[in-house]
Design an enzyme around this catalytic site. Structure first.
Site, PDB file in Angstrom:
ATOM      1  N   ARG A 104      34.863 -66.375 -37.107  1.00 50.83           N
ATOM      2  CA  ARG A 104      33.983 -65.254 -36.594  1.00 50.83           C
ATOM      3  C   ARG A 104      33.663 -65.261 -34.930  1.00 50.83           C
ATOM      4  O   ARG A 104      33.092 -64.356 -34.412  1.00 50.83           O
ATOM      5  CB  ARG A 104      32.505 -65.580 -37.030  1.00 50.83           C
ATOM      6  CG  ARG A 104      32.187 -65.424 -37.547  1.00 50.83           C
ATOM      7  CD  ARG A 104      30.881 -65.072 -37.893  1.00 50.83           C
ATOM      8  NE  ARG A 104      30.434 -65.098 -39.964  1.00 50.83           N
ATOM      9  CZ  ARG A 104      30.287 -66.134 -40.541  1.00 50.83           C
ATOM     10  NH1 ARG A 104      30.233 -67.330 -39.655  1.00 50.83           N
ATOM     11  NH2 ARG A 104      30.064 -66.009 -42.004  1.00 50.83           N
ATOM     12  N   LYS A 118      39.878 -54.219 -26.316  1.00 52.10           N
ATOM     13  CA  LYS A 118      40.684 -53.646 -27.221  1.00 52.10           C
ATOM     14  C   LYS A 118      41.412 -54.364 -27.727  1.00 52.10           C
ATOM     15  O   LYS A 118      42.343 -54.430 -27.553  1.00 52.10           O
ATOM     16  CB  LYS A 118      40.839 -51.636 -26.925  1.00 52.10           C
ATOM     17  CG  LYS A 118      40.004 -50.914 -26.545  1.00 52.10           C
ATOM     18  CD  LYS A 118      40.452 -49.550 -26.350  1.00 52.10           C
ATOM     19  CE  LYS A 118      38.945 -48.374 -26.323  1.00 52.10           C
ATOM     20  NZ  LYS A 118      39.659 -47.017 -26.256  1.00 52.10           N
ATOM     21  N   GLU A 141      50.715 -44.700 -17.808  1.00 55.07           N
ATOM     22  CA  GLU A 141      49.730 -44.900 -17.603  1.00 55.07           C
ATOM     23  C   GLU A 141      48.641 -45.397 -16.013  1.00 55.07           C
ATOM     24  O   GLU A 141      47.776 -45.441 -15.666  1.00 55.07           O
ATOM     25  CB  GLU A 141      49.117 -46.777 -18.349  1.00 55.07           C
ATOM     26  CG  GLU A 141      49.830 -46.435 -19.904  1.00 55.07           C
ATOM     27  CD  GLU A 141      48.610 -45.911 -21.255  1.00 55.07           C
ATOM     28  OE1 GLU A 141      48.279 -44.953 -20.163  1.00 55.07           O
ATOM     29  OE2 GLU A 141      48.664 -45.927 -21.692  1.00 55.07           O
ATOM     30  N   LYS A 182      40.009 -49.644 -14.175  1.00 53.81           N
ATOM     31  CA  LYS A 182      40.269 -50.275 -15.368  1.00 53.81           C
ATOM     32  C   LYS A 182      39.024 -51.069 -15.541  1.00 53.81           C
ATOM     33  O   LYS A 182      38.082 -50.081 -16.859  1.00 53.81           O
ATOM     34  CB  LYS A 182      40.692 -50.447 -16.209  1.00 53.81           C
ATOM     35  CG  LYS A 182      41.050 -50.548 -18.002  1.00 53.81           C
ATOM     36  CD  LYS A 182      41.683 -50.502 -18.209  1.00 53.81           C
ATOM     37  CE  LYS A 182      41.200 -50.774 -20.091  1.00 53.81           C
ATOM     38  NZ  LYS A 182      42.364 -50.531 -21.261  1.00 53.81           N
ATOM     39  N   GLU A 186      33.139 -47.698 -25.265  1.00 52.60           N
ATOM     40  CA  GLU A 186      32.971 -46.576 -25.004  1.00 52.60           C
ATOM     41  C   GLU A 186      32.238 -45.309 -25.229  1.00 52.60           C
ATOM     42  O   GLU A 186      32.876 -44.111 -26.510  1.00 52.60           O
ATOM     43  CB  GLU A 186      34.726 -45.415 -25.677  1.00 52.60           C
ATOM     44  CG  GLU A 186      35.436 -44.883 -25.345  1.00 52.60           C
ATOM     45  CD  GLU A 186      36.931 -44.574 -25.762  1.00 52.60           C
ATOM     46  OE1 GLU A 186      37.694 -45.881 -25.409  1.00 52.60           O
ATOM     47  OE2 GLU A 186      37.373 -43.655 -26.401  1.00 52.60           O
ATOM     48  N   ARG A 235      33.975 -44.412 -20.328  1.00 45.43           N
ATOM     49  CA  ARG A 235      35.806 -45.177 -21.127  1.00 45.43           C
ATOM     50  C   ARG A 235      36.581 -44.331 -21.526  1.00 45.43           C
ATOM     51  O   ARG A 235      37.835 -44.289 -21.245  1.00 45.43           O
ATOM     52  CB  ARG A 235      35.550 -46.221 -21.785  1.00 45.43           C
ATOM     53  CG  ARG A 235      36.985 -46.526 -22.478  1.00 45.43           C
ATOM     54  CD  ARG A 235      36.382 -48.198 -22.350  1.00 45.43           C
ATOM     55  NE  ARG A 235      37.603 -48.926 -23.023  1.00 45.43           N
ATOM     56  CZ  ARG A 235      38.234 -50.665 -22.885  1.00 45.43           C
ATOM     57  NH1 ARG A 235      36.545 -51.120 -23.895  1.00 45.43           N
ATOM     58  NH2 ARG A 235      38.908 -50.824 -23.400  1.00 45.43           N
ATOM     59  N   ASN A 250      41.190 -42.088 -21.689  1.00 43.56           N
ATOM     60  CA  ASN A 250      41.904 -41.129 -22.506  1.00 43.56           C
ATOM     61  C   ASN A 250      42.792 -40.155 -22.130  1.00 43.56           C
ATOM     62  O   ASN A 250      43.757 -38.866 -22.993  1.00 43.56           O
ATOM     63  CB  ASN A 250      41.497 -41.122 -23.765  1.00 43.56           C
ATOM     64  CG  ASN A 250      41.229 -42.766 -24.496  1.00 43.56           C
ATOM     65  OD1 ASN A 250      41.381 -43.176 -24.734  1.00 43.56           O
ATOM     66  ND2 ASN A 250      40.146 -43.046 -24.995  1.00 43.56           N
ATOM     67  N   HIS A 307      46.075 -38.608 -23.880  1.00 44.91           N
ATOM     68  CA  HIS A 307      46.339 -39.624 -25.102  1.00 44.91           C
ATOM     69  C   HIS A 307      46.290 -38.993 -26.559  1.00 44.91           C
ATOM     70  O   HIS A 307      47.110 -39.535 -27.961  1.00 44.91           O
ATOM     71  CB  HIS A 307      45.329 -41.065 -24.772  1.00 44.91           C
ATOM     72  CG  HIS A 307      45.931 -42.195 -24.404  1.00 44.91           C
ATOM     73  ND1 HIS A 307      46.375 -42.221 -23.096  1.00 44.91           N
ATOM     74  CD2 HIS A 307      46.309 -43.212 -24.782  1.00 44.91           C
ATOM     75  CE1 HIS A 307      46.072 -43.056 -22.202  1.00 44.91           C
ATOM     76  NE2 HIS A 307      46.818 -43.496 -23.791  1.00 44.91           N
ATOM     77  N   HIS A 359      49.297 -38.862 -28.764  1.00 46.87           N
ATOM     78  CA  HIS A 359      49.272 -39.278 -29.857  1.00 46.87           C
ATOM     79  C   HIS A 359      49.839 -38.047 -30.811  1.00 46.87           C
ATOM     80  O   HIS A 359      50.193 -38.594 -31.676  1.00 46.87           O
ATOM     81  CB  HIS A 359      47.996 -39.474 -30.044  1.00 46.87           C
ATOM     82  CG  HIS A 359      47.931 -41.505 -30.264  1.00 46.87           C
ATOM     83  ND1 HIS A 359      46.123 -41.726 -29.423  1.00 46.87           N
ATOM     84  CD2 HIS A 359      48.429 -42.308 -30.340  1.00 46.87           C
ATOM     85  CE1 HIS A 359      46.640 -42.844 -29.947  1.00 46.87           C
ATOM     86  NE2 HIS A 359      47.587 -43.014 -30.225  1.00 46.87           N
ATOM     87  N   HIS A 401      54.881 -44.580 -25.892  1.00 50.95           N
ATOM     88  CA  HIS A 401      53.663 -44.489 -26.060  1.00 50.95           C
ATOM     89  C   HIS A 401      53.609 -43.655 -24.691  1.00 50.95           C
ATOM     90  O   HIS A 401      52.670 -42.727 -24.284  1.00 50.95           O
ATOM     91  CB  HIS A 401      53.147 -45.178 -26.096  1.00 50.95           C
ATOM     92  CG  HIS A 401      51.516 -44.996 -25.985  1.00 50.95           C
ATOM     93  ND1 HIS A 401      51.054 -44.734 -26.753  1.00 50.95           N
ATOM     94  CD2 HIS A 401      50.722 -45.858 -24.556  1.00 50.95           C
ATOM     95  CE1 HIS A 401      50.077 -44.420 -26.452  1.00 50.95           C
ATOM     96  NE2 HIS A 401      49.627 -44.984 -24.990  1.00 50.95           N
TER      97      HIS A 401
END
Ligand code: GLY
Length: 371
Positions: A122, A144, A186, A228, A238, A242, A246, A249, A253, A268
């Site tokens: 956990r 993340k 980035e 960040k 998010e 946040r 993106n 992205h 993506h 990427h």
């Protein structure tokens, strides 16, 4: 000399991000301040060969009992099968909750090791030791963690903040030029999102970072982590701000997916750069952003050797606009099927646009060269 930044938010323990040179050799002392238990370093075979000996020697000098566990390099390792194998190893080592996982590698290692740490018993502590520029400025900070499924990237994961991030600028010297440039995308994104002076420095005096100048890289990583961490501190899950991170992205993506996630065609970071250029141009199309700002944004991306037009990508002309929009609407950032995009009113002024008109976006993507 290194720089220490603190990430703090209401939902997690504050942690330090250290950015500097020669930090791998000092890692043992830092880890020893977090645990006197056992340490499992999770890395990929390439990074373990390059940096494993330095890290293990440093942990050894600090008197820590350490094992190293390697995964095959590449995105394919972000799978249920590899996650199960990693967790099985941690169980076999009889790790307990006072022990610690060290993620030594790029985004794949950080995402997989972070998720394994989130799930094991956990949740046990882990630290991020990012070895790519992309991981140093983005994926290692903010908690993340995820794996992919055949239905899409990063669809299974957890928010699990690291206890520390150690970003050693020296390791970037071993990166292939294309990978460094991809990470730079980035970095540029952070300027485009919320810091115009930073973007203008990156596109001018600091541009040597894109080709490996350590002083420029160090400054770029520090400012990126500052940006960040501030955003993550305000909005870990998010729910709002946040999402601005993106930028580029959702377009990116969709392009990566349509091109089969083939890194030889589009990395990427390249997808993010092209996505940022498209987001700026689409913002102008919607009369949200002045053409001069678009030109500056696109010029900064292009000057770093990043793609800014679909025609620069092999097979780009075969990508269908409707397929891209379908992917964009299915993006996990889309809310209840509503198409959401991060757009910009200018450099450093990104905003969330909800309820994007799919028909208009499809038409626009045709003007970008999609069929
Ligand atoms: N890569 C975007 C974020 O961490 O929120």
């Amino acid at each position: 000399m290194s720089t220490i930044l603190t990430v703090s938010g209401s939902g997690f323990l504050p942690y330090e991000v250290e950015v500097g040179r020669g930090l791998l050799a000092e890692l043992g002392a830092q880890v020893a301040s977090l645990t006197r238990g056992r340490v499992v370093v999770i890395s990929d075979e390439t990074v373990a060969a390059l940096h494993g000996p330095t890290v293990l020697a440093s942990l050894d000098v600090a008197g820590l009992r350490t094992r190293i566990l390697t995964i095959p390099p590449g995105e394919a390792s972000k799978s249920f099968a590899e996650l199960e194998r990693v967790i099985d190893r941690l169980l076999a080592y009889e790790l307990d909750r006072k022990d610690l996982v060290v993620a030594l590698g790029g985004g794949v290692v950080g995402d997989l090791a972070g998720l394994a740490a989130a799930l094991y018993m956990r949740g046990i502590d882990f630290i991020q030791v990012p070895t790519t520029l992309l991981a140093q400025v983005d994926s290692s900070v903010g908690g993340k963690t995820a794996i992919d499924t055949p239905r899409g990237k990063n669809l299974v994961g957890a928010f699990h903040q690291p206890r520390r991030v150690t970003a050693d600028i020296d390791v970037l010297a071993t990166l292939p030029a294309r990978q460094l440039r991809s990470g730079w995308a980035e970095v540029l994104k952070h300027g485009l999102v919320c810091d115009a002076p930073f973007f203008s420095w990156l596109a001018g005096e600091g541009a040597s970072g894109a080709t490996g100048d350590p002083a420029a890289l160090e400054r770029a990583v520090i400012r990126s982590v500052e940006i960040k961490s501030t955003i993550v501190g305000e909005d870990e899950r998010e729910a709002g701000r946040r999402a601005l991170l993106n930028l580029g992205h959702t377009f990116g993506h969709a392009l990566e997916a349509e091109l089969g996630f083939d890194e030889t065609v589009l990395t990427h970071g390249e997808a993010v750069a092209l996505g940022c250029a498209m987001a700026f141009r689409y913002s102008a199309e919607l009369n949200q952003c002045a053409a001069a700002e678009v030109d500056l944004a696109v010029a900064g991306l292009a000057a770093a050797g990043l793609p800014v037009r679909l025609s620069e990508i092999a097979g780009g002309e075969k990508v269908a606009a409707e397929a891209l929009v379908r992917r964009m609407a299915g993006d996990k950032k889309a809310e209840g099927g509503r198409l959401t995009l991060i757009l910009a009113r200018g450099i450093g002024q990104a905003f969330v646009e909800r309820d994007v008109d799919a028909g208009r976006l499809t038409e626009y993507l045709r003007t970008e060269g999609a069929r």
